[in-house]
Design an enzyme around this catalytic site. Structure first.
Site, PDB file in Angstrom:
ATOM      1  N   LYS A 147       7.010  -5.666  -5.746  1.00  0.00           N
ATOM      2  CA  LYS A 147       6.829  -5.034  -4.440  1.00  0.00           C
ATOM      3  C   LYS A 147       8.186  -5.074  -3.765  1.00  0.00           C
ATOM      4  O   LYS A 147       8.681  -6.139  -3.391  1.00  0.00           O
ATOM      5  CB  LYS A 147       5.785  -5.779  -3.604  1.00  0.00           C
ATOM      6  CG  LYS A 147       5.592  -5.104  -2.258  1.00  0.00           C
ATOM      7  CD  LYS A 147       4.526  -5.742  -1.403  1.00  0.00           C
ATOM      8  CE  LYS A 147       4.597  -5.090  -0.020  1.00  0.00           C
ATOM      9  NZ  LYS A 147       4.458  -6.061   1.059  1.00  0.00           N
ATOM     10  N   GLY A 185       2.622  -7.885  10.588  1.00  0.00           N
ATOM     11  CA  GLY A 185       2.143  -8.925  11.482  1.00  0.00           C
ATOM     12  C   GLY A 185       1.797  -8.452  12.886  1.00  0.00           C
ATOM     13  O   GLY A 185       1.460  -9.251  13.746  1.00  0.00           O
ATOM     14  N   ALA A 191       0.893  -3.457   5.848  1.00  0.00           N
ATOM     15  CA  ALA A 191       1.418  -3.899   7.139  1.00  0.00           C
ATOM     16  C   ALA A 191       0.680  -3.259   8.301  1.00  0.00           C
ATOM     17  O   ALA A 191       0.411  -2.062   8.308  1.00  0.00           O
ATOM     18  CB  ALA A 191       2.916  -3.610   7.282  1.00  0.00           C
ATOM     19  N   GLY A 192       0.364  -4.086   9.269  1.00  0.00           N
ATOM     20  CA  GLY A 192      -0.289  -3.615  10.486  1.00  0.00           C
ATOM     21  C   GLY A 192      -1.802  -3.725  10.454  1.00  0.00           C
ATOM     22  O   GLY A 192      -2.457  -3.629  11.487  1.00  0.00           O
ATOM     23  N   ASN A 251      -2.687  -9.415   4.887  1.00  0.00           N
ATOM     24  CA  ASN A 251      -2.250 -10.794   4.792  1.00  0.00           C
ATOM     25  C   ASN A 251      -2.615 -11.587   6.047  1.00  0.00           C
ATOM     26  O   ASN A 251      -3.566 -12.356   6.048  1.00  0.00           O
ATOM     27  CB  ASN A 251      -0.739 -10.860   4.527  1.00  0.00           C
ATOM     28  CG  ASN A 251      -0.251 -12.271   4.229  1.00  0.00           C
ATOM     29  OD1 ASN A 251      -0.914 -13.252   4.513  1.00  0.00           O
ATOM     30  ND2 ASN A 251       0.913 -12.387   3.656  1.00  0.00           N
ATOM     31  N   THR A 252      -1.876 -11.353   7.146  1.00  0.00           N
ATOM     32  CA  THR A 252      -2.032 -12.178   8.344  1.00  0.00           C
ATOM     33  C   THR A 252      -3.488 -12.382   8.772  1.00  0.00           C
ATOM     34  O   THR A 252      -3.921 -13.518   9.014  1.00  0.00           O
ATOM     35  CB  THR A 252      -1.258 -11.551   9.521  1.00  0.00           C
ATOM     36  OG1 THR A 252       0.106 -11.403   9.139  1.00  0.00           O
ATOM     37  CG2 THR A 252      -1.340 -12.424  10.756  1.00  0.00           C
TER      38      THR A 252
END
Lengths: 260, 260, 260, 260
Positions: free
Chosen positions: D101, D162, D188-189, D210-211
């Site tokens: 990645k 994030g 992301a986001g 993820n987060t």
């Protein structure tokens, strides 16, 4: 001049740039330029009368007073850096200002700009002494890199050209403005005075408008409407707007009178 | 007068209404009214000098020239129809115009209006000869019912009072405008010139602004900024804006020049 | 039962309510109910076989097992309180549960609910012992007033019926949820699993879906998709989601490895 | 396998990728991977135990079963193409899969990716036989160019890493999906199940989260919630969702019953 926009040491009192496509006639365009108060007018190079050939708009430059407006040649139609550089040089050779709105969009459907070719062309043109205003996707890292090679502005899109969707790339534009060391001109997507005002309220240094003025039932009046909205948005930015709030905040007192 | 706003047979040339809360001083308010060009000024009844008691703003009416502005008493602070009616009558008895901005918001956190009490009070006040401008949630059915009992406008909120969130109720406001037979004045939530312009572009007949002007670092200049954005939005509505589009539409030609 | 939804002392394990209009056939509806896991099914009274007349869907009740589902009659088609009360009583007289989804929408274009008539009908029906679930505009004050007269839920709209626009009334729904003392069921406008999930993440107690399931190429599978999204949204609400942030927050470390 | 995701000839049944940062412990991460059903797990190279030095998470690879998951090393921390290439090679030399990645974000505040360096590194890594999954701004032209040099996917951001702002780049993502010839993974986001569902409904091939999972009060349960929302969104995409509409569309009949 109070609150001038400064690009490459040249001062402008208007923060509204105009495009020249799609107007019903060159005369209508000329009149809209005038009422809009604009001082920067972008022209597709093919339209400029560099060749004398048959485009009915080919004499467009006769309708734009170079004493009054900065004529900003654009490289619309260029598919890559090489073509863009060639176009810019042809324009300069033909006597147009050595300024260029760099547009490289290989994609015919959405006319979105190519980040790689744009950076490449910017480097070349800056080195050759051009004042370069690149049209880009709302990409903060690309914006930074362009500044670093010496472009005079960055021109991120609010939304695709001609889509009239406003500042759809709000979050990215905000970051670009926060990080920019050159003027940020929001280009493309601005389809209403409220869009132009919003860009200015966010801290953009200028906006470029074309379609919404050119195809209005009265381009002259619409040009003036956009100019007012740009001024309003700029004023609001300078004076400071209140933050958004989740709760209400009374503007009228809630107690007293009735209780007496 | 070109394109006047007509409410209850009275003509206004400005489509910006101003509230009078939160200004740093009555003098600052007076000056902002002037530059804003407004002709309709709403005043919380408690503030109006009806009683002579100790509110430092109690003499607010001395700062609003009734020859120049329509003073629009509002019933802010009323918890129900009865209180609102009582307030409106007190104002009329004290010599204020028999116009009333009907505000009934029992909820102290969000100051959202009560639809049931508002309709009830509107019926009473219309019967008693008042010109009634009700502040409501963006509820198209309620808006219709208010028109049917004879209110002179409807004033749906864009977002809660003082929240500065703009036209968050876009879809409902659009329906209200489409169905209205009286002027639609967007009230509350308008925290930036771009919000005011958007409301006008959608076809609202006027907007009411307070907080964003009152608490600006320079209310006079901010008042003028809002006035410009309202004019810009109105012009754009009258002239017709392009539709949003999913694809791009070239404003500059893509072929030609380079190919020669 | 973990995390049950409780309405009027009845427990439900599913938080997805289904409407029964627009399915290609009663059989398709029955199968979609099953895979969706729903336990509350709303039926337009005209469709229920109360009269024996010619509607091809008139036997719809034969396809909904009353042991398995709460059949929730709705008053769709009622133009005012009187008609809604009459419809609710007819349903009860015909043996349907004494629950009613109260829908009063005089406007044929947008099917938006009437706040005044809805409150009036709710008062009457609550007094007569009905369990009342009113469909309303996203109006926090109205929601409070309905609770106060004893409705079992409030059912604010996300967007107009059949519009598939999702939670367009986000700000108002948030306030309703914050202030509610009865379950909040978001109704209308939910046209995708992401919309259903968002409503649940905001803290809604349940959602009602109809069109998006009924007209899908495979209503059974779409019913299951919505059920998953409702569960996902509910879980996320219970577990707590991170706040939105203006800046990024690294999930991967930015230093170290490369520097060694 | 029905409806598999295929990347570089490898099939995956899950369309949810997981990041491994920010978990309270490696054990919590391992458990969340399991309940989430994910089959692709991205690991910051520094964390992988390539050096044996003191990071408490350095033994993270011991917690990710390579038989069960594709371990996808990421180049987080790389400031330019050279560093990213070096990182990817180190990972391969250490026995990790020759997949990468590609993340190059010189900006420490927003962690936004660099388009120029990303394309450069992608070209090099593809030539060296890596399967390259580049993280990019939502830039359709860049996405196309990456495909042309042979990347296995494109991974446009929904919003900065994030930030939990969801699919803020909606319009651009839509164009990327429309034009892509390789899988599009939104990265992301994505801070809520509704965001993941929306990406899938738009036609994204997968999402990376993820987060929101790592910092949930219960990462295991949150992992499962996201998995459900991804499945729900995918199903909805496959089955077809209704268009948004400006007007309502009755799901219940409006006439009949009451009129008899």
């Amino acid at each position: 001049m109070p609150d001038p926009l400064v690009i490459a040491d040249r001062e402008f009192s208007s923060r509204l740039f105009l495009g020249t496509g799609k107007f019903p006639s060159n005369e209508a365009m000329r009149d809209a330029l005038e009422t809009s108060g604009t001082e920067v007018v972008t022209v597709a190079l093919r339209r400029a009368d560099l060749s004398g050939e048959g485009d009915p708009y080919a004499n467009i430059l006769e309708f734009i007073d170079p004493e009054r407006y900065l004529i900003l040649p654009n490289t619309s139609g260029a598919m890559n850096a090489e073509e863009a550089v060639r176009l810019a040089k042809l324009a300069a050779a033909a006597g147009l200002p050595k300024w260029v709105k760099l547009e490289i969009h290989p994609d015919p459907t959405y006319l979105l700009p190519d980040p790689i070719e744009t950076l490449k062309a910017a480097e070349i043109l800056v080195k050759e002494g051009f004042t370069v205003l690149p049209y880009i996707n709302a990409d903060p890292v690309l914006a930074k890199r362009l500044q670093e090679v010496g472009t005079a502005t960055v021109m991120p899109l609010g939304a695709p050209i001609g889509s009239n969707r406003g500042i759809a790339t709000r979050d990215q534009i905000r970051i670009i403005i926060e990080q920019a060391t050159v003027p940020v001109v929001v280009d493309a997507g601005i389809g209403a005075p409220s869009h132009a005002a919003e860009a200015m309220e966010m801290g953009a240094d200028a906006v470029l408008v074309n379609t919404a003025i050119a195809i209005a039932s009265d381009p002259q009046r619409m040009g003036r409407a956009f100019q007012m909205s740009v001024e309003a948005g700029r004023e609001a930015y300078l004076l400071g707007l209140p933050e958004e709030s989740d709760t209400a905040s009374a503007t009228s007192p809630l107690t007293g009178f009735l209780k007496r």
